[in-house]
Design an enzyme around this catalytic site. Sequence first.
Site, PDB file in Angstrom:
ATOM      1  N   CYS A 339       0.762  -1.046   0.047  1.00 29.23           N
ATOM      2  CA  CYS A 339      -0.023  -0.081  -0.056  1.00 29.23           C
ATOM      3  C   CYS A 339       0.701   1.228   0.115  1.00 29.23           C
ATOM      4  O   CYS A 339       1.588   1.300  -0.967  1.00 29.23           O
ATOM      5  CB  CYS A 339      -0.958  -0.109   1.294  1.00 29.23           C
ATOM      6  SG  CYS A 339      -2.328   1.141   0.823  1.00 29.23           S
ATOM      7  N   HIS A 451      -3.615  -5.576   0.938  1.00 29.85           N
ATOM      8  CA  HIS A 451      -3.531  -5.792   2.403  1.00 29.85           C
ATOM      9  C   HIS A 451      -4.009  -7.194   2.548  1.00 29.85           C
ATOM     10  O   HIS A 451      -5.120  -7.651   2.197  1.00 29.85           O
ATOM     11  CB  HIS A 451      -4.176  -4.825   3.565  1.00 29.85           C
ATOM     12  CG  HIS A 451      -3.785  -3.302   3.272  1.00 29.85           C
ATOM     13  ND1 HIS A 451      -2.828  -3.170   3.915  1.00 29.85           N
ATOM     14  CD2 HIS A 451      -4.328  -2.349   2.638  1.00 29.85           C
ATOM     15  CE1 HIS A 451      -2.690  -1.737   3.741  1.00 29.85           C
ATOM     16  NE2 HIS A 451      -3.527  -1.427   3.022  1.00 29.85           N
TER      17      HIS A 451
END
Length: 514
Positions: A339, A451
Amino acid sequence: MTETIMLMGTSSHVGKSILATALCRIFYQAGRRVVPFKAQNMALNSYVTKDGGEMGRAQVAQAEAAGLAPMVDMNPVLLKPTGNSCSQVIVDGKPIGNMSAREYHKGKSVQLFGHVTAALTRLQQQFDTIVIEGAGSPAEINLKEDDIVNMRVAKYLQAPVLLIADIDRGGSLAALVGTLELLDEEELALVKGLVINKFRGDVTLMTPAVDFLEQKTGKPVLGIVPYLEHLGIDDEDSVSLEEKEHEAERQKQTKELRLAVVETPKISNFTDFDALADEPDAEVLYVRDAEELLAAAPDVILLPGSKNTTEDLLHVRESGLAQAIRQLVDGGTPLVGICGGYQMLGEEIADPHHTESSYDVVKGLGYLPMKTVFAEEKRTVQVAADCPGMEFYDGVLMGKGLSGYEIHMGRTEFTAPVRHPFHLTRQGENAVNIWDGALSEDGRIFGTYLHGVFDHDGFRRQFLNVLRLHKGLRPLPVQRNRHLEKERAYDRLAETVRKSLDMEKLAAIMEGRA
């Protein structure tokens, strides 16, 4: 009629979340339709629900313990600190803007209580038991007037309250007595019992303390809960990160692989690495500066997500971490970004709308040919992906049906052809055909927006085995079943708390018979 029980603490981090998780499991095992609830969370670790809403991870763990899929009604207001006493405010799973602490507490918070009551109404229509978690202390006089997470909720529901103290940090008796002294008459009447948490030693030695508390306060002590270590349950915030660091220090140099997570000031979603830390051969170290990183001599460097990627990127460069990372990477150490960490691996990050910071453009670390531009709208979506064959380091990583979630403001474009390690097959309810992430030409560096990718047992073990093979160690079979271990952890937690609390007295309190 829906029964309720609310857990409040004499301060933050006394164990409210874990005890709420335990009660959710206990009631679930008893066949109740139980649901967790916390009106307002403040945390950098968050989760994306099936319908794309964002919520705090503590209620995710509680939902799992209750046998439920997480939903934003369990946590209608989420505050994600961005720095300088500001937070992004997320309501019903969607961000509504950034606010200073003063702006939020002195104007906005009470306005949001309607969202809290609406969520509670929907939960009352679906469930017969609600386990409610407070935040901080109900006796913080400076915040009490604008509070929407503690006594305002208890008064609205007329919910019985258990007040919890952490004896491990000391002063628990004074904290309990003092907190009750600061409550008004109606609030005091709602407190139906006391709980002493995180006790170490012989519980019979606490008999004089229990007698004192009950005589002094007129409130029953429902139990003394022992200090619980190695729960294997997802953590929520930076304090639990400190606990991870202490645990890593205790285990230092006892495992074959060393994984260094670069701990930036605005680190978020560090639960991405919990599954790695649970592996028997992997030591996860959180490093704050260049000296710690170089001293760790890691087998891989992990760049985590960030709530403020541009400022964290500047910190990485100004602290000397960028130079230390370059030194290790040039020496052959692989590098992985997730991310915000993935965005840092590119050539630059632009923030034209100043959604995260006051900087227009920040130069990236330059490992991958890509640029990221922050948009005004956040992407929050659950995804499914395949890894058809990533030639990483000295091996190949593969996996099908990897589930995870995206939660980011940035949109990334590539400045040169690049190999993509992950193929997205689903976003939310929609089938898609999208490539995610980037892999360097030499196969030593990759990044992804996914994630939770390391939560998958097979993929995680492949990743670690590639590191093992490079060190001349034999590969290992899958060591952990993360889902099964979490279920067992919830059961162990429930059994310990069930033995520690007077469950008959708790039932009487919830039924109004106390």
